[in-house]
Design an enzyme around this catalytic site. Structure first.
Site, mmCIF file in Angstrom:
data_model
loop_
_atom_site.group_PDB
_atom_site.id
_atom_site.type_symbol
_atom_site.label_atom_id
_atom_site.label_comp_id
_atom_site.label_asym_id
_atom_site.label_seq_id
_atom_site.Cartn_x
_atom_site.Cartn_y
_atom_site.Cartn_z
ATOM 1 N N GLN A 114 0.850 -1.183 0.000
ATOM 2 C CA GLN A 114 0.000 0.000 0.000
ATOM 3 C C GLN A 114 0.892 1.243 0.000
ATOM 4 O O GLN A 114 1.780 1.375 0.846
ATOM 5 C CB GLN A 114 -0.905 -0.004 1.230
ATOM 6 N N TYR B 4 -7.248 -12.117 -3.368
ATOM 7 C CA TYR B 4 -6.212 -11.099 -3.621
ATOM 8 C C TYR B 4 -5.620 -10.577 -2.302
ATOM 9 O O TYR B 4 -5.612 -9.379 -2.045
ATOM 10 C CB TYR B 4 -6.761 -9.902 -4.400
ATOM 11 N N ASN C 92 -2.162 -7.944 4.259
ATOM 12 C CA ASN C 92 -2.432 -6.617 4.816
ATOM 13 C C ASN C 92 -3.780 -6.548 5.518
ATOM 14 O O ASN C 92 -3.869 -6.148 6.686
ATOM 15 C CB ASN C 92 -2.370 -5.577 3.692
ATOM 16 N N GLU D 104 -3.769 -15.866 -2.733
ATOM 17 C CA GLU D 104 -2.828 -14.937 -3.377
ATOM 18 C C GLU D 104 -1.988 -15.741 -4.360
ATOM 19 O O GLU D 104 -1.596 -16.868 -4.064
ATOM 20 C CB GLU D 104 -1.926 -14.251 -2.340
ATOM 21 N N ASP E 129 -10.274 -7.181 -2.863
ATOM 22 C CA ASP E 129 -9.543 -5.945 -3.172
ATOM 23 C C ASP E 129 -8.895 -6.180 -4.530
ATOM 24 O O ASP E 129 -7.690 -6.385 -4.635
ATOM 25 C CB ASP E 129 -8.493 -5.667 -2.088
ATOM 26 N N CYS F 276 -9.735 0.183 -6.154
ATOM 27 C CA CYS F 276 -8.851 1.259 -6.598
ATOM 28 C C CYS F 276 -9.375 1.921 -7.862
ATOM 29 O O CYS F 276 -8.721 2.795 -8.431
ATOM 30 C CB CYS F 276 -7.430 0.735 -6.818
ATOM 31 N N GLU G 173 -9.590 5.788 -4.029
ATOM 32 C CA GLU G 173 -9.688 4.466 -3.397
ATOM 33 C C GLU G 173 -10.980 4.471 -2.608
ATOM 34 O O GLU G 173 -11.264 5.418 -1.855
ATOM 35 C CB GLU G 173 -8.501 4.234 -2.470
#
Length: 363
Positions: free
Chosen positions: A187, A215, A220, A236, A296, A321, A355
């Site tokens: 990030q 994802y 995070n 992931e 995300d 995003c 975002e």
């Protein structure tokens, strides 16, 4: 380079108005707005290197004219990046092997005052380069920088020590450690990232059952959200991110989170019984009772098959995003779910980038 700090509030208000208009067809509630520091907010950046006779310096390209302009300070980037980028050129000039055919420098910094400097070259990196780079790193450490130094060239990557740094983020009264790997996604705005995580924790408080995350990157979100769920299953595809996530799980003493290395599309195929995967042979998907899903996705949003998968869950936490692809997905998601909460996270001040986040509950 000067930032229009005095205009920040007005610019953020315009973003809020734009996102409100985009979400209006979906009956979104009043958007929560999370602002950014007005300077030194970006934790990673990259610069091209411009050589001019015996001199060289950082440059960027004007987005309109594509002409290069010199950058000696960069108030968008963290203070640590600014300190290193102002110190580094004079040290590089002391050793020709370090600046010859150097075409780019990447910086990755943390709130915990650590930094990775990656030097990119149009030439093979020799033993002489490695010895000179080791000396350069020692000089930077002597000047007080907690720095990792990496050299990159075609099919070459040389780490003087390691290719990661560990970030420490204060989130909802607790400190979390996140390993960040060079050349992997992190990030960019650490302060706003903390606000995103706190918003996500607040949305999912009191949740029943388990959480599925697609994802997940370096974990995070999943690591911070694990406290609100019985178990968490996350996917992931990138190997470095999976390795960082496994470290972060152990470092933060999270014992209810399982990471599997596969794409969202592959997981959709697996959960629907379309394909079997060896990577899932030791994981009993039936042991999970996931009522909540977190996504995300990249700027392209969710593909149609993943949208259908997501609709099967009672609660959907969606960080985006790209508000336009979010709205494309909401065309379908809003048929089965309503927006309970919506948020704007100003990851990129002074730009049009937005975002956003939505918390959806089944109708």
């Amino acid at each position: 380079m000067q930032l229009p700090v005095s205009q920040y509030t007005e610019l953020l208000q315009k973003k809020q108005e734009k996102l409100t208009a985009l979400l209006r067809p979906f009956n979104a509630p009043t958007i929560q707005v999370f602002d950014s520091p007005t300077c030194h907010y970006r934790m990673r950046t990259e610069f091209r290197i411009w050589h001019e006779q015996d001199d060289f310096y950082h440059i960027m390209f004007d987005q309109t004219t594509r002409k290069p302009y010199r950058v000696d300070e960069f108030p968008i980037a963290s203070r640590l990046i600014n300190q290193v980028m102002q110190t580094l050129p004079s040290l590089l000039k002391q050793q020709a092997v370090l600046h010859k055919k150097l075409f780019q420098i990447d910086y990755l910094s943390t709130l915990s005052n650590k930094i990775i400097v990656s030097l990119l070259y149009h030439k093979p990196l020799t033993e002489e380069w490695q010895q000179s780079a080791a000396k350069l790193r020692e000089q930077l450490i002597e000047q007080g920088f907690d720095v990792q130094l990496i050299g990159r060239a075609s099919k070459q990557k040389i780490c003087l020590s390691q290719d990661y740094i560990d970030e420490e983020l204060p989130i909802a009264g607790q400190n979390y450690v996140y390993r960040q790997v060079e050349n992997s996604f992190t990030q960019p705005n650490a302060v706003v990232n903390c606000k995103m995580l706190e918003w996500a924790i607040d949305c999912t408080k009191g949740s029943e059952g388990d959480l599925l995350e697609l994802y997940c990157g370096n974990g995070n979100f999943s690591i911070a959200l694990a406290q609100n769920f019985r178990k968490v299953l996350a996917t992931e595809i990138a190997k470095p991110s999976v390795a960082a996530a496994q470290f972060n799980i152990a470092k933060n003493n999270v014992n209810n989170l399982q990471i599997i290395r596969m794409s969202a599309e592959e997981f959709t195929q697996a959960i629907n019984g379309v394909r079997t995967f060896n990577r899932l042979k030791d994981i009993d998907l039936t042991a999970y009772e996931c009522h909540t899903i977190f996504v995300d996705p990249p700027r392209a949003g969710l593909d149609p098959n993943t949208v259908k998968l997501v609709q099967g869950y009672d609660r959907i936490l969606y960080i985006s995003c790209n508000p336009h692809t979010l709205c494309d997905n909401l065309q379908e998601l809003s048929k089965t779910h309503r927006i309970e909460k919506a948020a704007l996270f100003d990851q990129f001040p002074y730009t049009d980038h937005m975002e956003s986040g939505v918390w959806l509950i089944r109708k």
